[in-house]
Each structure stands twice: as C-alpha cells, then as structure tokens.
Design an enzyme around this catalytic site. Sequence first.
Site, PDB file in Angstrom:
ATOM      1  CG  HIS A 108      -2.055  -1.123   0.316  1.00  0.00           C
ATOM      2  ND1 HIS A 108      -3.314  -0.926   1.440  1.00  0.00           N
ATOM      3  CD2 HIS A 108      -1.971  -2.412   0.218  1.00  0.00           C
ATOM      4  CE1 HIS A 108      -4.086  -1.242   0.708  1.00  0.00           C
ATOM      5  NE2 HIS A 108      -3.715  -2.696   0.681  1.00  0.00           N
ATOM      6  CG  HIS A 276      -4.743 -11.655  -2.569  1.00  0.00           C
ATOM      7  ND1 HIS A 276      -5.994 -10.934  -3.392  1.00  0.00           N
ATOM      8  CD2 HIS A 276      -4.659 -10.316  -1.820  1.00  0.00           C
ATOM      9  CE1 HIS A 276      -5.871  -9.858  -3.547  1.00  0.00           C
ATOM     10  NE2 HIS A 276      -5.167  -9.308  -2.150  1.00  0.00           N
TER      11      HIS A 276
END
Length: 737
Positions: A108, A276
């Site tokens: 992020h 993920h």
Amino acid sequence: MPEATEHPPIGEAQTEPAQSGCPMVIKPPVEGGSNRDWWPNAVNLKMLQKDPEVIDPMDEGYDYREAVQTLDVDQLARDFDELCTNSQDWWPADFGHYGPLFIRMSWHAAGTYRVQDGRGGAGKGMQRFAPLNSWPDNVSLDKARRLLWPLKKKYGKKLSWSDLIVYAGNRAMENMGFKTAGFAFGRPDYWEPEEDVYWGAEHEWLGSQDRYAGANGDRTKLENPLGASHMGLIYVNPEGPEGNPDPIAAAIDIRETFGRMAMNDVETAALIVGGHTFGKTHGATDIVNGPEPEAAPLEQMGLGWSNPGVGIDTVSSGLEVTWTHTPTKWDNSFLEILYGNEWELFKSPAGANQWRPKDNGWANSVPMAQGTGKTHPAMLTTDLSMRMDPIYGEITRRWLDHPEELAEEYAKAWFKLLHRDMGPVQRYLGPLVPTQTWLWQDIVPAGKPLSDADVATLKGAIADSGLTVQQLVSTAWKAASSFRISDMRGGANGGRIRLQPQLGWESNEPDELAQVISKLEEIQGSSGIDVSFADLVVLGGNVGIETAAKAAGFDIEVPFSSGRGDATQEQTDVEAFSYLEPKADGFRNYVGKGLNLPAEYQLIDQANLLNLSAPQMTVLIGGLRALGITHGDSKLGVLTDTPGQLTNDYFVNLTDMGVKWAPAPADDGTYVGTDRDTGEVKYTASRVDLLFGSNSQLRALAEVYAEDDSRDKFVKDFVAAWVNVMDADRYDIGKGA
C-alpha cells in the site's frame, strides 16, 4: 491489496457559509486557515517552496545515502525475522506471523504510485503522514508501522522509514519461503506530507462520483492522473465496482488502475495472485471502528480505528477472507483453491460481499488467525476476476500448472512495485541490489567524460554549425525539461530526444527538431571526439546561452558536466515514456489540446515537477522569453525588441505601467499590450506571462529582475537555474535534483 481529464494539485476552498453570513468559513492559521480560503483560485506557489532543511531534524551534513551504506543488512534481517513471530498482546499476529501484515503495508505504500505524473509511491515514507495514514484502505497499517518501531529505533539514522516500510514486506516474503528478485535501499525520509499530490475531488471517503464524472458508465474514463477507483483506496473496491460483486466488471477496474501504476496484465495478475497467497482480510464482526489516526484522540498516540476487537475480532476492510490453508507460506494454493471450487456469494460478518466454495467445499481446511479452529477458504470479487476475465484467466490457468512461472513473474512484478518511483539504478544502494536490469528502469549506458579541450572543440563546431540560438536552446530545453522529480524519470541523459516517442511529440516540434538532431549528429560523427549525443544537446544549449549573453554585453561560461550516455530505441519503453509528454509547457508558451485548467496552473505543476523554486521558475521564464524560445516561433510573450539577447527586457516591459493589457479580440486566451498613450500595439502575451505581473508574489519576483541594478543578477540567476534543469537527472555523478 484489498484492505485496502488532467488536474494539477490546487487547494480546495471551504465554501459553507458561516452563521454570521460570511460566505467563507475562515479558520485561524494554526487550524489550517489561509489566504486560499478567500481566494481559492489563486495559483498555489507553496508547491515551489524548496527548503527542506527548515523542517529536517537531521544534523547539517547528514547524508542518508551515505549512512544507509553502513547498515548491517544481515543483522537487520535476523532482527526482522525475530520480530515477525514475536506476537504482541496489544496487536496479536495472525497465524503467529506478522509477515502478511507487513506485505500489505509495503504494497500500500508503493501502490500509490501512478505513471501519469509520477507521484505517489513509497520513496518518501508518505504513508506515515496524512492523508495516506488515514485512508480507509490503510486501516491497521498504523499498527504495522508501530510494530516496526523497535527496529527503526535500533538502527536510527542508518535506516529510514521510507526504506524500512518497503523492506519489511520484501523480507517478510523471504521469511515465508519466497525468493524475491532483490531489494534496493536508498530512500531518504521526508518530514511533512506532500501537498502537491491530487488524490481526487471527492470530499468523502470511498467516493467516486467526481473521478468518473462524464464517463457515462465507462470505467476506463477515470480522471487523470488518478490511479484508484475510489477516494481513499489504493486500487479498486475489492467487493466490485461501487460494491457490485461482478468479477468481470471488477476486472475492468483492475486493468485500468493497475495499468496506471505501469503494470501490464501479467504483472497485475502476478501481484494479486502472489500477494493473496499470504495472510487474510479482517471483517470478523459488525463493530464500527473509531476515527482514523488524524482524527483520533490525543491519548491514542497516533493510532486510529480503535475498537474493542483485536486478534480474531479485528475489523479492517469489513471483508473476512483467508485465501489459503497455508497463509504464512509461499506455494500455489491460491490458484489451486481458486480453480478447485465453484463459488457462491455471501456476506461477511461485517456485511461485505465475498465468495465461498459451493456445497460447503473445502470446509475446515483453512486455519483461523487465532487459536486452533478451522474454517473454509474465501475469495474477494477481485480474486474471481483472475479466473473469470478472459485475459487474466488465460494467464492464471497456465500458472496453475506451472507454478515456477508464477514465482518468477511475481518476483519481477513485486520488485517493480517497490522500486518504480526510485528513478535510475544509480540510486539503488545496498548488497541486495540485483544485477539484472529491466526495460522499465530506463537504463542509460555510461557515458565518457570530456576533457576541457574536447569541450572547447565541440563548442566551436556547434557555434559554426549554422544552428541559431533559438534552435540550440530550445532543443536542450525540450530534452532536459522532460525530467520530473516525482519518479526521477526523463531528462537529457540518455539522448532520448532523438528517439520515439519524444521525437514525435507535438510539443517538441518534430520537423524543426529533426533538423537540429541531424546537424548535431553530423558534428558528433565528424568531430573525432567520443562524445554522446546527449552531451552535445546540452552543450549546444549552453553555446546558445553564451552567444545570447555576449550579444547582451555579458561574457559568461555556462557550467557543463559531461559524461551523459546515449540510450537506444531498444532500451526505451515507448509507452512508458509517452507519459512524460508535456500537455503544456509554460516556459515556451506551449498549450496542448484538451486541457481543462488554465495554462498558469499547468506552469506551476510543471515547475514543481522540475524541482524549481518560484525564483528559479521566474528567471527561467524571463530568460527564455528574451531569447525567443517559444513554441512554433510565436512572438507571444517575447517582450523585447532584441530577441536572442539575454536581457532582462521581459521583466522591464512586463512591469512597465506605460503598457496597458487587455484580452485579445480573438478571445483565444491571449492578451495584447498597447502603449497607454498612443494605443500602439507593442506586445502579445499569454496567461502565463500575465501571471508574473498580476500575482502578487510573482510580481514581487519579477520586480527584482526588472530593477536597473539587476541585469548582472538576472544573467547569473538564469544560468544557475538553467544548469539545475540540465543536470536534474545526473544521478550518475551525484548531481540529480
């Protein structure tokens, strides 16, 4: 990761009327009030304040790039590995390992980068500051950074937050069994939020109405230069566009937003599938979090989103998804589970749309984040896009059978994600830097320095070439002014002004440019000197300035640093470089098509990306106008009777009250200056030109250079600012901006 039309940055006014009837809500300066409350359309010159020493707490002479090279990287890795599994009661580690949390933090931080203007990214440690520290997509990353404080405290000045934030995710994956492509240190910390980044016009978190205004439902019409589908998200809504759980529609948003981060389809799929593979999302209850860090009470000490739940009861995104049965280990289980089940939609405990295997498939196969319980795997709408979208599906199906290819592509994409905003490889530091290079790094082969005798010979050849002052200076400016400090791309080094796409840019006047290139290449080939084309371009600009200064009565020598290299077309990513094309160049009075803001705002943004101060911008405008450096050889803004001479005439005539300015009859955004007594037309000018007479701050600067005793100062300051632009990309010799 899920927990997660052009517009330069201009401050927004607060326009709600006060109870007193005043049309503006004015706050004291300590609460954020300013002149911009009253005059919201004024250009924002604070973007050009270039004095970081004022807020930098480090001692004079401290150089982070020197300090980090004394860092014991092996010991740092050992300390980090120990920290990863040392769970803290105040914020327990999921699955006994903080690695997935650190990966999300790094992702992020780096993922805010956008290729259109080069802004965002992890390179300045901006995730520590507003607004990023309080974005809804960054819930709980305040905890991740606080968990890293013992390491930052231990290594102090040898390790910046900017480096540590992205190193943490990289090392976490290595700790969990993944072989990364390497890592580069070298990101210095900044000490205040960036105020020059436009994140969107919406005034509420997760809003999207303004960035898609006029798109008529076309999700590829996201406002430029934005890189996210919603205010406060890194990329896209993981539940689907506007919360609609449609994997095919979500793929459109994914492709658009990741593309704006310079990622192609393979890189995008690799990042989502690879990222993920680790960890989980958090939406275990319907508890509403407290205020974000910037709005949290003092006693929370910089942490936000407080609620009674930690550990298994944590709420971050509201999605409660664990993707694999090995969330702290690198393997191919994400794809095995994605393709090994059919999926049905259901709601998380917090009410978010997500997916689970049909018919209770893979029940009790996935560990709980805390304790010994088991549950079923789950997927996000955007995860299903990796299977259901035809393009992503073709890519990921192959990886299902060839996991080694996924590992290779993920390693490359992850390295690109973390380093895309670092600029040239000369800025990469430390023992983990890979020897391999990639096209996206804009590699420039090393050039050779020139002797003083060589420089003198070449300057003589350029002066005798028949090229005009305007041709020489304009070409050097076009090459060097492609630089942008945001991601340290562009500039004269590499000589890419003669390559596509720069050779064909409208702003570069291709026909005229081709003539100059041909003449300079002729000099390069006939001189008998091993000189790069890039050096010749800059040296030519210097010759033009010295000639113009001499014509004005000043005998000067413009400083020149040789050693630039020449890149080839094969070393140049045409699509990536296309984003450097100027939409406007106020320094040459060029305005492209389709701009939705006046040229003066574009100028301020351009000057900021060139890392110029307001005085530097001002003196460059005046000097280039005096030399007649305009697009299309226009007379617009050439406020002198002796174009081609380096005089301060531009400022003298701009501040002359004997000249009266009025909009041109054609109503084309230009202005006509007439003699106040006779009505005779003297000059024409642009909005950019009149800005330096109308804006109070810029007029103050213009007056300095218009004064009778400032002729020498004007020439000296112009040359200094010119050299700053020419050398802005010279990281190879330690001179970069």
